[in-house]
Design an enzyme around this catalytic site. Sequence first.
Site, PDB file in Angstrom:
ATOM      1  N   LYS A 270       0.833  -1.213   0.000  1.00 60.14           N
ATOM      2  CA  LYS A 270       0.000   0.000   0.000  1.00 60.14           C
ATOM      3  C   LYS A 270       0.862   1.256   0.000  1.00 60.14           C
ATOM      4  O   LYS A 270       0.519   2.260  -0.621  1.00 60.14           O
ATOM      5  CB  LYS A 270      -0.950  -0.017   1.202  1.00 60.14           C
ATOM      6  CG  LYS A 270      -1.948  -1.172   1.200  1.00 60.14           C
ATOM      7  CD  LYS A 270      -2.873  -1.091   2.411  1.00 60.14           C
ATOM      8  CE  LYS A 270      -3.865  -2.233   2.440  1.00 60.14           C
ATOM      9  NZ  LYS A 270      -3.194  -3.535   2.728  1.00 60.14           N
ATOM     10  N   ASP A 312       6.973   2.529  16.978  1.00 56.63           N
ATOM     11  CA  ASP A 312       5.695   1.974  17.419  1.00 56.63           C
ATOM     12  C   ASP A 312       4.611   3.035  17.245  1.00 56.63           C
ATOM     13  O   ASP A 312       4.689   4.116  17.834  1.00 56.63           O
ATOM     14  CB  ASP A 312       5.828   1.559  18.883  1.00 56.63           C
ATOM     15  CG  ASP A 312       4.580   0.882  19.435  1.00 56.63           C
ATOM     16  OD1 ASP A 312       3.526   0.902  18.742  1.00 56.63           O
ATOM     17  OD2 ASP A 312       4.642   0.352  20.553  1.00 56.63           O
ATOM     18  N   CYS A 383      -7.366  -6.766   7.180  1.00 49.71           N
ATOM     19  CA  CYS A 383      -7.646  -7.927   6.337  1.00 49.71           C
ATOM     20  C   CYS A 383      -8.389  -8.963   7.176  1.00 49.71           C
ATOM     21  O   CYS A 383      -8.078 -10.147   7.155  1.00 49.71           O
ATOM     22  CB  CYS A 383      -6.368  -8.499   5.726  1.00 49.71           C
ATOM     23  SG  CYS A 383      -5.067  -8.890   6.912  1.00 49.71           S
TER      24      CYS A 383
END
Length: 444
Positions: A270, A312, A383
């Site tokens: 992406k 993070d 997903c």
Amino acid sequence: MSQQRPAKGGSGLDVRAAAARSLVPVLTDKGSLASLDEHSVVARDRGLLKELCYGTCRRLPRLEALASQLLKQPFKKRDADIHALLLVGIYQLLYMRIPAHAAVGETAGAARLLGKEWATRVLNGCLRRLQREADALQEVVDRDENVALEHPPWLLDALRHAWPEQWRAIAQANNEPGPMTLRVNQHYNDREAYLQQLTEQGLDGHLCCHAPDGITLTTPCDVAILPGFEQGHVSVQDEAAQLSAALLGPALAPRPGAHVLDACCAPGGKTAHLLEQFDISLTALDSDNQRLARVDDTLARLGLAAELKHADATTRDWWSGTPFDAILLDAPCSGTGVIRRHPDIKALRRKEDIRQLAKLQQRLLDNLWPLLRPGGTLLYATCSVLPEENAAQIDAFLDRTPDAHATTPHDVAWGKQSGTGRQLFPTVNSHDGFFYARLEKRTA
């Protein structure tokens, strides 16, 4: 069956022993197929090794049920490799076109390469019994719907509860290998011209229905034979994953130089698609340094540039303080929409994981939202096909975030409206399962 051990290097015994070793971490919950070393066998056997490992995981609930029928008592924990060999043998007999004598003899014989010659007799007996009684044994185990549909009970229950009309089709799609879909880099070619190049190369395919840069191949192939792959003309990316660029388009197309964050960027598909499509300044973040290196490799092949940060996304110590015009949050999730590509999920994922993943997704949303400028867009993607990670997650975020509102399109030709997002289901010979929700920060 010959008692003489064949020479190492490409023998049927070697590849089956390698498959058993590779499956042990999955079966013992200590690793995944991501660590599969295809170079542990000679080049001509690598396709077979991958098929044995991925196919066994794809059919695992059914293979385990059949193994229970065949064994008088389970193998000891220290013999997980022999249990894996039995599963590999059952898979060959029921799902592959390998001659039965080879499936039985070479699977049983592979136990010697694992240092357990005693197991050859056990494996041989079990697999020969399956040959004789295959229909009767399958009829017995398939009385359990979880076994017949080859899913762990908790997951089939979750699908049935969430999608009472679609759950069976989702399960059936999960049990088939996903197609190979390409994303054409329009800096070099439009997809119609590239499809013609594929045809000239003897590769058949068709244009994707929803992704404007996508082509799905009729038969998967090695990327090395794709025209212009090394030069960055094309990438491999599922059709559903390609839709993120289209959904962010309205926020990016009118803003040259837009400041964009890809918050959980690895493996980089992406990320690259956004850079191919838009004139943007992109920061790509990931907490896994090894996976971030893969993003770097992908961008180098495509001749693209982004600021890569090993950090993070639940913290802000990496942030410069400049608000982003758009944020892509492809959140860590259960992967229940891509089981056909990662069939070891059936063995590794647990019901209790979903709650923990949902908590992580919540932390990511709450941490990243203040980094977005007023009027900016955040695209949330997973997903997964489970509402706890998708529609329920976004509905709860909107309830606690007064300056957020959903702008997910209702009239697109793909997916099902789910809360304030769009849910795509995995379908046979088409796209994976994905969820998208597009959120905009109010200006007042």
